[in-house]
Design an enzyme around this catalytic site. Structure first.
Site, PDB file in Angstrom:
ATOM      1  N   LYS A  69     -33.792   5.714   9.015  1.00 14.02           N
ATOM      2  CA  LYS A  69     -33.427   6.612   7.908  1.00 14.02           C
ATOM      3  C   LYS A  69     -34.390   7.768   7.646  1.00 14.02           C
ATOM      4  N   LYS A  85     -24.838   9.573  10.078  1.00 14.50           N
ATOM      5  CA  LYS A  85     -24.008   9.076   8.969  1.00 14.50           C
ATOM      6  C   LYS A  85     -22.612   9.702   9.022  1.00 14.50           C
ATOM      7  N   ASP A 138     -31.870  -7.077  17.292  1.00  8.80           N
ATOM      8  CA  ASP A 138     -31.450  -5.690  17.176  1.00  8.80           C
ATOM      9  C   ASP A 138     -29.933  -5.626  17.368  1.00  8.80           C
ATOM     10  N   TYR A 161     -24.776   6.928  -1.043  1.00 11.51           N
ATOM     11  CA  TYR A 161     -25.862   6.794  -2.023  1.00 11.51           C
ATOM     12  C   TYR A 161     -26.531   8.140  -2.234  1.00 11.51           C
ATOM     13  N   SER A 164     -24.472   8.149   2.797  1.00 13.52           N
ATOM     14  CA  SER A 164     -25.518   8.881   2.081  1.00 13.52           C
ATOM     15  C   SER A 164     -24.995  10.215   1.594  1.00 13.52           C
ATOM     16  N   ARG A 168     -40.555  22.302   1.377  1.00 13.97           N
ATOM     17  CA  ARG A 168     -40.397  21.500   2.598  1.00 13.97           C
ATOM     18  C   ARG A 168     -39.162  22.008   3.348  1.00 13.97           C
ATOM     19  N   GLY A 184     -34.538  -5.070   4.422  1.00 14.70           N
ATOM     20  CA  GLY A 184     -34.985  -3.732   4.029  1.00 14.70           C
ATOM     21  C   GLY A 184     -34.922  -3.535   2.521  1.00 14.70           C
ATOM     22  N   PHE A 188     -26.327  -2.332   6.180  1.00 12.34           N
ATOM     23  CA  PHE A 188     -27.455  -1.473   5.789  1.00 12.34           C
ATOM     24  C   PHE A 188     -28.291  -1.041   6.981  1.00 12.34           C
ATOM     25  N   ARG A 204     -32.882  15.970  -8.053  1.00 13.17           N
ATOM     26  CA  ARG A 204     -32.113  14.969  -7.313  1.00 13.17           C
ATOM     27  C   ARG A 204     -31.489  13.971  -8.283  1.00 13.17           C
ATOM     28  N   ILE A 234     -32.956  -1.622   0.266  1.00 13.84           N
ATOM     29  CA  ILE A 234     -31.727  -1.780  -0.528  1.00 13.84           C
ATOM     30  C   ILE A 234     -31.065  -3.120  -0.209  1.00 13.84           C
ATOM     31  N   TYR A 245     -30.425  12.526  11.581  1.00 11.00           N
ATOM     32  CA  TYR A 245     -30.139  11.364  10.733  1.00 11.00           C
ATOM     33  C   TYR A 245     -28.810  11.569   9.990  1.00 11.00           C
TER      34      TYR A 245
HETATM   35  P1  NAD Z   1     -34.809   0.166   5.162  1.00 10.51           P
HETATM   36  O1  NAD Z   1     -35.407   0.796   6.374  1.00 10.51           O
HETATM   37  O2  NAD Z   1     -35.710  -0.388   4.139  1.00 10.51           O
HETATM   38  O3  NAD Z   1     -33.797  -0.989   5.615  1.00 10.51           O
HETATM   39  C1  NAD Z   1     -33.064  -0.935   6.811  1.00 10.51           C
HETATM   40  C2  NAD Z   1     -33.271  -2.242   7.540  1.00 10.51           C
HETATM   41  O4  NAD Z   1     -32.513  -2.215   8.755  1.00 10.51           O
HETATM   42  C3  NAD Z   1     -34.728  -2.481   7.928  1.00 10.51           C
HETATM   43  O5  NAD Z   1     -35.125  -3.764   7.481  1.00 10.51           O
HETATM   44  C4  NAD Z   1     -34.731  -2.392   9.453  1.00 10.51           C
HETATM   45  O6  NAD Z   1     -35.683  -3.270  10.034  1.00 10.51           O
HETATM   46  C5  NAD Z   1     -33.300  -2.772   9.786  1.00 10.51           C
HETATM   47  N1  NAD Z   1     -32.779  -2.215  11.047  1.00 10.51           N
HETATM   48  C6  NAD Z   1     -32.823  -0.921  11.471  1.00 10.51           C
HETATM   49  N2  NAD Z   1     -32.201  -0.815  12.650  1.00 10.51           N
HETATM   50  C7  NAD Z   1     -31.747  -2.052  12.993  1.00 10.51           C
HETATM   51  C8  NAD Z   1     -31.020  -2.567  14.097  1.00 10.51           C
HETATM   52  N3  NAD Z   1     -30.633  -1.789  15.121  1.00 10.51           N
HETATM   53  N4  NAD Z   1     -30.728  -3.881  14.110  1.00 10.51           N
HETATM   54  C9  NAD Z   1     -31.106  -4.693  13.098  1.00 10.51           C
HETATM   55  N5  NAD Z   1     -31.811  -4.258  12.026  1.00 10.51           N
HETATM   56  C10 NAD Z   1     -32.111  -2.944  11.973  1.00 10.51           C
HETATM   57  O7  NAD Z   1     -33.809   1.258   4.543  1.00 10.51           O
HETATM   58  P2  NAD Z   1     -33.038   1.255   3.149  1.00 10.51           P
HETATM   59  O8  NAD Z   1     -33.663   2.295   2.298  1.00 10.51           O
HETATM   60  O9  NAD Z   1     -32.891  -0.104   2.649  1.00 10.51           O
HETATM   61  O10 NAD Z   1     -31.641   1.835   3.626  1.00 10.51           O
HETATM   62  C11 NAD Z   1     -30.559   0.994   3.961  1.00 10.51           C
HETATM   63  C12 NAD Z   1     -29.405   1.857   4.444  1.00 10.51           C
HETATM   64  O11 NAD Z   1     -29.052   2.789   3.432  1.00 10.51           O
HETATM   65  C13 NAD Z   1     -29.716   2.683   5.690  1.00 10.51           C
HETATM   66  O12 NAD Z   1     -28.569   2.707   6.517  1.00 10.51           O
HETATM   67  C14 NAD Z   1     -29.990   4.061   5.136  1.00 10.51           C
HETATM   68  O13 NAD Z   1     -29.701   5.087   6.062  1.00 10.51           O
HETATM   69  C15 NAD Z   1     -29.048   4.109   3.949  1.00 10.51           C
HETATM   70  N6  NAD Z   1     -29.477   5.046   2.905  1.00 10.51           N
HETATM   71  C16 NAD Z   1     -30.740   4.939   2.405  1.00 10.51           C
HETATM   72  C17 NAD Z   1     -31.159   5.847   1.435  1.00 10.51           C
HETATM   73  C18 NAD Z   1     -32.572   5.788   0.903  1.00 10.51           C
HETATM   74  O14 NAD Z   1     -33.057   6.826   0.432  1.00 10.51           O
HETATM   75  N7  NAD Z   1     -33.259   4.671   0.938  1.00 10.51           N
HETATM   76  C19 NAD Z   1     -30.275   6.822   0.972  1.00 10.51           C
HETATM   77  C20 NAD Z   1     -28.985   6.878   1.493  1.00 10.51           C
HETATM   78  C21 NAD Z   1     -28.597   5.979   2.460  1.00 10.51           C
HETATM   79  C1  WQD Z   2     -36.882  14.419  -3.455  1.00 10.36           C
HETATM   80  C2  WQD Z   2     -37.477  15.679  -4.061  1.00 10.36           C
HETATM   81  C3  WQD Z   2     -38.593  17.080  -2.459  1.00 10.36           C
HETATM   82  C4  WQD Z   2     -41.833  14.245  -1.578  1.00 10.36           C
HETATM   83  C5  WQD Z   2     -34.014  12.034   1.347  1.00 10.36           C
HETATM   84  C6  WQD Z   2     -33.101  12.207   2.534  1.00 10.36           C
HETATM   85  C7  WQD Z   2     -31.701  11.800   2.177  1.00 10.36           C
HETATM   86  C8  WQD Z   2     -31.657  10.390   1.570  1.00 10.36           C
HETATM   87  C9  WQD Z   2     -32.695  10.190   0.507  1.00 10.36           C
HETATM   88  C10 WQD Z   2     -31.032   8.757   3.182  1.00 10.36           C
HETATM   89  C11 WQD Z   2     -37.269  16.925  -3.204  1.00 10.36           C
HETATM   90  C12 WQD Z   2     -39.576  16.540  -3.472  1.00 10.36           C
HETATM   91  C13 WQD Z   2     -40.693  14.855  -2.086  1.00 10.36           C
HETATM   92  C14 WQD Z   2     -43.109  14.759  -1.917  1.00 10.36           C
HETATM   93  C15 WQD Z   2     -42.029  16.458  -3.244  1.00 10.36           C
HETATM   94  N1  WQD Z   2     -31.909   9.383   2.535  1.00 10.36           N
HETATM   95  N2  WQD Z   2     -40.796  15.942  -2.906  1.00 10.36           N
HETATM   96  N3  WQD Z   2     -43.161  15.853  -2.736  1.00 10.36           N
HETATM   97  O1  WQD Z   2     -35.080  14.811   0.367  1.00 10.36           O
HETATM   98  O2  WQD Z   2     -33.594  14.330  -1.642  1.00 10.36           O
HETATM   99  O3  WQD Z   2     -33.535  12.820   0.285  1.00 10.36           O
HETATM  100  O4  WQD Z   2     -33.971  10.642   0.942  1.00 10.36           O
HETATM  101  O5  WQD Z   2     -29.864   9.000   3.334  1.00 10.36           O
HETATM  102  O6  WQD Z   2     -30.940  11.887   3.338  1.00 10.36           O
HETATM  103  O7  WQD Z   2     -33.114  13.582   2.919  1.00 10.36           O
HETATM  104  O8  WQD Z   2     -35.525  12.811  -1.155  1.00 10.36           O
HETATM  105  O9  WQD Z   2     -37.507  11.750  -2.118  1.00 10.36           O
HETATM  106  O10 WQD Z   2     -37.755  13.081   0.034  1.00 10.36           O
HETATM  107  O11 WQD Z   2     -37.321  14.269  -2.111  1.00 10.36           O
HETATM  108  O12 WQD Z   2     -42.143  17.432  -3.982  1.00 10.36           O
HETATM  109  O13 WQD Z   2     -44.154  14.270  -1.470  1.00 10.36           O
HETATM  110  O14 WQD Z   2     -38.895  15.515  -4.150  1.00 10.36           O
HETATM  111  O15 WQD Z   2     -38.901  18.403  -2.110  1.00 10.36           O
HETATM  112  O16 WQD Z   2     -37.082  18.017  -4.080  1.00 10.36           O
HETATM  113  P1  WQD Z   2     -34.434  13.832  -0.526  1.00 10.36           P
HETATM  114  P2  WQD Z   2     -37.094  12.909  -1.294  1.00 10.36           P
END
Ligand code: NAD
Ligand code: WQD
Length: 347
Positions: free
Chosen positions: A93, A160, A67, A184, A133, A300, A19, A89, A238, A21, A156
């Site tokens: 999400k 967490k 999985d 994060y 998160s 939103r 994925g 990870f 943000r 990250i 979601y």
């Molecule tokens: P991503 O979807 O790109 O990566 C997650 C990976 O996990 C994917 O490759 C998916 O195929 C795999 N996966 C999901 N469920 C699975 C399962 N049951 N078994 C095996 N593989 C599985 O997401 P990301 O952005 O890289 O996020 C990684 C982690 O960080 C997630 O737990 C997410 O909730 C958390 N996180 C992400 C963000 C963000 O905004 N990207 C913010 C805060 C926290």
């Molecule tokens: C950022 C800002 C929107 C899209 C989400 C999850 C959070 C975390 C990270 C995993 C906001 C604005 C967005 C668009 C816009 N994930 N926006 N037009 O909502 O802070 O966080 O991702 O844990 O749990 O809720 O991130 O990138 O969606 O939005 O104006 O098309 O951009 O309103 O102010 P968010 P985001």
């Protein structure tokens, strides 16, 4: 696990390593001398990521495609391979999708953590770094500190909050465990090579991937979700953190787990600085060299005005700082998006 003058070297299982990250963290783990094995179901990623990782690291990373909610397969992996640590990870999400399909989110995110932790305990694997998160701060994400009460505003987010609680309880019952809960803020950006990056399936939910697709001509204009928030320019703010800084935070946490006495450590990973939607759009325009179109629409549902971290605990305890600027985040995202306009190839 071997100790060197440069720190500990571990055999690390990276769940969700294909994925966004996870893939960036794999590159840094290999560069630091750790052994890496990936498990990923490819539910939200493509197997072709692995070829890019091989090119970047100079080695084929072993990958197990299954999985993690499958308890038997997870157990078999741990029976076959010795791990020192797990970086977890894997998870679903998408906030909006979690409201539509709550059961899938609880089953996937909690179920994968259950089978993973069960296998870790059975095989004596003590170190776990977990992807949490800022969403666990619920509506109170402004200058968030780790001691604040946790809550959530969508399924979601609750997964967490619940996974954190499960891990705290497991570590309390087995004080040999060392667990890092990494909260994060908003990860963006890409590896500076432009060969790996964020590849959302369908219409991007998040701001920066959407802007990047406008810049590359896949979407017409950014919709700015509200310009009447109590912020300097009225748009939401943000704490965007470069994925390379975020990946570095995982390595710092892993090293710290090997020396701490605390069963559970919770660290915010953010810059501590908020950036508005319009500031981000303008930064991206600078990176791609043209003004990007936008329209202001309604807020939103569920959005808050401002979210940013107090990262001082991670700064002090990990010696880790987010170094890259918003301009770096946009330049690197643009390099990735312009070289890969439709993301990773299917095969
Ligand atoms: P991503 O979807 O790109 O990566 C997650 C990976 O996990 C994917 O490759 C998916 O195929 C795999 N996966 C999901 N469920 C699975 C399962 N049951 N078994 C095996 N593989 C599985 O997401 P990301 O952005 O890289 O996020 C990684 C982690 O960080 C997630 O737990 C997410 O909730 C958390 N996180 C992400 C963000 C963000 O905004 N990207 C913010 C805060 C926290
Ligand atoms: C950022 C800002 C929107 C899209 C989400 C999850 C959070 C975390 C990270 C995993 C906001 C604005 C967005 C668009 C816009 N994930 N926006 N037009 O909502 O802070 O966080 O991702 O844990 O749990 O809720 O991130 O990138 O969606 O939005 O104006 O098309 O951009 O309103 O102010 P968010 P985001």
């Amino acid at each position: 696990m071997t100790g060197t003058a440069y720190g500990v070297r571990m055999r690390v299982l990276v769940t969700g390593g294909a994925g966004y990250i996870g893939s960036h963290t794999v590159v840094q783990l290999v560069a630091a001398g750790h052994g890496v094995v990936v498990v990923d179901s490819f539910a939200n990623s493509k197997p072709t990521v692995m070829a890019r990782l091989a090119a970047l690291t100079g080695m084929d990373i072993p990958v197990h495609a299954f999985d993690l909610t499958d308890i038997d397969k997870t157990e078999r992996l741990f029976a076959e391979e010795p791990f020192d640590a797990v970086i977890h990870f894997a998870g679903l999400k998408a906030v909006g999708e979690s409201v539509e399909k709550p059961l899938e989110y609880y089953e996937n995110n909690l179920g994968s953590t259950f089978s993973l932790v069960r296998a870790m305990r059975r095989h004596g694997v003590r170190f776990l770094v977990f992807s949490s998160s800022a969403t666990v701060y619920g509506d109170a994400q402004e200058a968030a500190t780790e001691d604040q009460a946790t809550s959530a505003t969508n399924p979601y987010g609750w997964t967490k909050v619940m996974q954190e609680q499960v891990l705290r309880d497991v570590a309390r019952a087995d004080p040999t465990m060392r667990v890092a809960l990494l909260r994060y803020f908003n990860p963006v950006g890409a590896h500076p090579s432009g060969t790996i990056g964020e590849d959302p399936q369908g219409i991007p939910n998040n701001l920066v991937p959407f802007i990047a697709q406008v810049a590359v001509g896949r979407r017409e204009a950014l919709q700015v979700f509200g310009d009447d928030y109590p912020t300097p320019d009225g748009t939401g703010r943000r704490d965007y953190i470069h994925v390379e800084d975020l990946a570095a935070g995982h390595l710092a946490a892993l090293t710290r787990l090997a020396s701490t006495d605390a069963p559970v450590s919770t660290w915010n990973l953010g810059t501590g600085r908020p950036t508005s939607v319009l500031q981000m759009l303008h930064a991206f325009s600078r990176a791609c060299g043209r003004e990007l179109p936008y329209v202001v629409t309604a807020r939103r549902a569920g959005d808050i005005a401002t979210s940013y971290a107090d990262p001082s605990r991670a700064n002090a305890e990990l010696g880790w700082y987010a170094e890259r600027t918003v301009d770096d985040m946009c330049a690197d995202t643009w390099r990735w998006q312009s070289a890969n306009p439709t993301g990773y190839p299917d095969a």
